[in-house]
Write an enzyme that holds these catalytic residues in place. Structure first.
Site, PDB file in Angstrom:
ATOM      1  N   GLU A 266       0.862  -1.186   0.000  1.00 65.61           N
ATOM      2  CA  GLU A 266       0.000   0.000   0.000  1.00 65.61           C
ATOM      3  C   GLU A 266       0.890   1.224   0.000  1.00 65.61           C
ATOM      4  O   GLU A 266       1.847   1.297   0.773  1.00 65.61           O
ATOM      5  CB  GLU A 266      -0.857   0.085   1.281  1.00 65.61           C
ATOM      6  CG  GLU A 266      -1.974  -0.905   1.413  1.00 65.61           C
ATOM      7  CD  GLU A 266      -2.816  -0.678   2.683  1.00 65.61           C
ATOM      8  OE1 GLU A 266      -2.586   0.311   3.419  1.00 65.61           O
ATOM      9  OE2 GLU A 266      -3.701  -1.507   2.934  1.00 65.61           O
ATOM     10  N   GLU A 322     -13.532   5.551   0.079  1.00 62.13           N
ATOM     11  CA  GLU A 322     -14.373   4.608   0.827  1.00 62.13           C
ATOM     12  C   GLU A 322     -15.057   5.340   1.980  1.00 62.13           C
ATOM     13  O   GLU A 322     -14.432   5.676   2.969  1.00 62.13           O
ATOM     14  CB  GLU A 322     -13.509   3.448   1.340  1.00 62.13           C
ATOM     15  CG  GLU A 322     -12.949   2.600   0.206  1.00 62.13           C
ATOM     16  CD  GLU A 322     -11.905   1.595   0.671  1.00 62.13           C
ATOM     17  OE1 GLU A 322     -12.270   0.651   1.386  1.00 62.13           O
ATOM     18  OE2 GLU A 322     -10.722   1.761   0.323  1.00 62.13           O
ATOM     19  N   LYS A 325     -15.146   4.378   6.098  1.00 67.08           N
ATOM     20  CA  LYS A 325     -13.979   4.328   6.979  1.00 67.08           C
ATOM     21  C   LYS A 325     -14.104   5.414   8.043  1.00 67.08           C
ATOM     22  O   LYS A 325     -14.564   6.518   7.763  1.00 67.08           O
ATOM     23  CB  LYS A 325     -12.699   4.512   6.172  1.00 67.08           C
ATOM     24  CG  LYS A 325     -12.466   3.370   5.200  1.00 67.08           C
ATOM     25  CD  LYS A 325     -11.137   3.470   4.530  1.00 67.08           C
ATOM     26  CE  LYS A 325     -10.060   2.784   5.347  1.00 67.08           C
ATOM     27  NZ  LYS A 325      -8.783   2.703   4.620  1.00 67.08           N
ATOM     28  N   GLU A 331      -8.999   9.772   5.790  1.00 65.79           N
ATOM     29  CA  GLU A 331      -9.207   8.327   5.680  1.00 65.79           C
ATOM     30  C   GLU A 331     -10.180   7.940   4.567  1.00 65.79           C
ATOM     31  O   GLU A 331     -10.050   6.882   3.967  1.00 65.79           O
ATOM     32  CB  GLU A 331      -9.718   7.760   7.009  1.00 65.79           C
ATOM     33  CG  GLU A 331      -8.622   7.597   8.049  1.00 65.79           C
ATOM     34  CD  GLU A 331      -7.480   6.737   7.544  1.00 65.79           C
ATOM     35  OE1 GLU A 331      -7.748   5.625   7.086  1.00 65.79           O
ATOM     36  OE2 GLU A 331      -6.315   7.187   7.581  1.00 65.79           O
TER      37      GLU A 331
END
Ligand SMILES: *[C@@H]1O[C@H](CO)[C@@H](O)[C@H](O)[C@H]1NC(C)=O
Ligand SMILES: *[C@@H]1O[C@H](CO)[C@@H](O)[C@H](O)[C@H]1NC(C)=O
Ligand SMILES: *[C@@H]1O[C@H](CO)[C@@H](O)[C@H](O)[C@H]1NC(C)=O
Ligand SMILES: *[C@@H]1O[C@H](CO)[C@@H](O)[C@H](O)[C@H]1NC(C)=O
Ligand SMILES: *[C@@H]1O[C@H](CO)[C@@H](O)[C@H](O)[C@H]1NC(C)=O
Ligand SMILES: *[C@@H]1O[C@H](CO)[C@@H](O)[C@H](O)[C@H]1NC(C)=O
Ligand SMILES: *[C@@H]1O[C@H](CO)[C@@H](O)[C@H](O)[C@H]1NC(C)=O
Ligand SMILES: *[C@@H]1O[C@H](CO)[C@@H](O)[C@H](O)[C@H]1NC(C)=O
Ligand SMILES: *[C@@H]1O[C@H](CO)[C@@H](O)[C@H](O)[C@H]1NC(C)=O
Length: 465
Positions: A266, A322, A325, A331
């Site tokens: 990542e 997303e 999260k 985030e």
């Protein structure tokens, strides 16, 4: 290693001393996380992945719907055994075999699964599962062999908190004492013997957070003019990612495994933040990821200063923003794509385009000047349409806003709505004239915001106050 001359290359290749480099090696990977309630179906997501020419995908489970969609494509896949299953799989070989049969064999080889990752950042969580990590890896490796699957490597992605002490100098990198001998050593031994890489989640964005006074944004963003850092016991460093990777390599060497490969499982950069000014923006994310891809796919591999010339497999975090999260705004904003499939910024994931060749430069300058805020002037989405239309005409006419971008066929025409066009026009007007006293009012239908309204290729320049 550096590329040798052609005859020598062929000779080495013949004796199997060089890996045969295929085009598949020169593709970028992405993390396809699914913590959103508004994400496209796996079918649509896989279409997007193909259209972006992404060659590798990492998922956080072994979701049958996704693995099915990836079948009969050229996309290489990393699947994951969830954290909750590690203890059971370590204790019971039958369960390891069941996982391989149910979640891998069913799809393999038509789905090109190449890595089975055991848990996610296990050594950053409660220590109760730690003793089971390596035994689970060993059991899954055996289970794969038992099913006659040799092409799938077993590894585990770890966060940078596997290291202890300061990041500088990287030559001093070492594993935390609570995991160094008990877990890292047997794990590296396993990886070494099975020729699997260690997967590392590496975020210059977060490393800078711990030491922002000392690490410039330029150093974190691979800026060509960043100040070079000289390791007193080692090479020079032009960017933070290399420092982080070499600190891990130094730690591995100290445990006696200087040759185990690493994969970047990542990395990435967020596009939005709360008012914390940590450098999350569309502009910086575009710079980071464009430069990352260019480096990762260079035909003469760059490696790191400690291991020059080595290809390092790289997975960008993440495919989508997303929304489920938790934590700060950053985030939820790591995606290359919005959930509707629109790009957050232009990026060529094949590594072909050079920085200056992007059609559009990224949104906004690197950071607001010290003590100032970035703001945008946008239309109030609930304003009455007639008033808004009038304000839009004013902004583009008498107001002298530059409204080319919202004409049909131009980059900010879509979505074709008065609110969206008015936002663009108001912001452009405010950009030009707020310093000389212009306001963001437009008869009450405009408003200031600190959230960057840029979308896709439509870039809204910020104003500073
Ligand atoms: C494994 O496969 C089963 C059956 O298809 C599925 O229900 C389960 O969610 C899969 N496990 C993971 C971790 O994705
Ligand atoms: C291992 O798991 C299988 C399947 O759940 C179960 O039947 C078996 O009893 C377990 N073995 C042990 C030693 O727990
Ligand atoms: C987990 O942490 C506790 C408290 O620090 C410690 O007593 C225990 O030995 C640790 N267990 C392992 C497996 O590291
Ligand atoms: C190197 O690491 C050791 C152990 O973590 C630490 O004690 C020492 O101060 C570090 N040296 C430097 C120059 O940072
Ligand atoms: C960060 O600060 C420390 C102590 O002042 C210094 O030794 C180190 O070289 C600095 N690191 C960088 C990258 O400038
Ligand atoms: C990018 O720049 C390099 C070096 O300047 C050049 O060799 C290459 O052809 C350029 N790529 C494209 C797509 O123009
Ligand atoms: C854009 O919206 C306007 C007003 O709703 C409409 O008249 C026009 O046809 C639309 N243009 C396109 C290309 O959809
Ligand atoms: C305008 O912005 C202010 C401050 O951000 C906010 O309190 C207010 O609700 C906004 N008004 C509208 C109409 O969006
Ligand atoms: C997709 O979502 C983004 C962010 O919410 C939005 O700005 C954009 O207009 C959407 N694009 C389409 C085509 O709906």
């Amino acid at each position: 290693m550096r590329m040798p001359s052609l005859p020598l290359y062929l000779l080495l290749l013949f004796f199997g001393l060089l890996p045969l480099r295929t085009d598949a090696m020169y593709t970028i990977g992405v993390n396809y996380g699914q913590l959103g309630d508004n994400l496209p179906t796996p079918q649509k997501a896989v279409e997007l992945i193909k259209s972006m020419k992404i060659g590798k995908v990492k998922i956080y489970d072994a979701n049958p719907a996704i693995l099915k969609e990836l079948a009969n494509t050229d996309i290489k896949v990393c699947v994951m055994l969830p954290n909750e299953q590690i203890v059971a799989v370590a204790n019971n070989m039958t369960l390891a075999e069941m996982f391989v049969r149910r979640n891998i064999s069913v799809f393999y080889p038509s789905t090109k699964i190449r890595t089975l990752l055991v848990g996610n950042e296990i050594l950053s969580a409660s220590n109760q599962t730690w003793p089971y990590l390596v035994p689970a890896m060993i059991n899954l490796h055996k289970a794969l062999r038992k099913c006659r699957i040799r092409k799938i490597k077993v590894s585990t992605p770890l966060a940078m908190d596997m290291l202890q002490g300061p990041l500088f100098p990287p030559s001093n990198g070492s594993f935390r004492t609570d995991i160094g001998d008990s877990i890292m050593k047997p794990m590296l031994s396993f990886l070494h013997h099975t020729r699997a890489p260690l997967f590392v989640d590496v975020y210059p964005f977060f490393a800078r957070e711990n030491d922002a006074t000392n690490i410039s944004l330029e150093f974190a963003l691979f800026a060509p003019d960043a100040n070079v850092y000289k390791d007193s016991n080692g090479p020079e460093y032009g960017n933070l990612l290399d420092v982080q990777l070499d600190a891990v390599l130094a730690a591995m060497a100290k445990k006696g495994f200087p040759k185990v490969e690493i994969t970047i499982s990542e990395t990435g950069w967020p596009t939005r933040e709360d008012l914390d000014e940590r450098g999350a923006s569309v502009h910086n994310a575009a710079l980071y990821n464009r430069r990352l891809v260019k480096r990762a796919l260079a035909k003469l591999p760059l490696g790191t200063p400690r291991r020059p010339g080595r290809l390092i497999d790289t997975y960008i975090f993440a495919l989508f923003n997303e929304n489920l999260k938790g934590g700060p705004t950053t985030e939820r904003n790591w995606g290359l794509l919005y959930p509707n499939g629109t790009r957050v910024y232009d990026i060529d994931l094949t590594g072909y385009l050079n920085e200056t060749q992007y059609r559009l430069s990224p949104a906004s300058p690197v950071e607001a000047p010290p003590g100032q805020l970035k703001i945008w002037c946008i239309a109030n989405p609930h304003a009455d349409a007639t008033t808004l239309g009038r304000a839009l005409s004013y902004a583009c006419g008498q107001g002298s806003a530059d409204c080319k971008a919202i004409q049909p066929g131009q980059r900010c025409f879509w979505p074709n709505s008065t609110v969206s066009h008015a936002s663009y026009a108001f912001n452009n007007y405010y950009n030009q004239f707020h310093k000389t006293g212009a306001t963001c009012i437009f008869g009450g239908v405009a408003n200031l915001t600190t959230q960057d309204p840029s979308h896709g290729s439509c870039i809204f320049s910020p104003s500073y106050v």
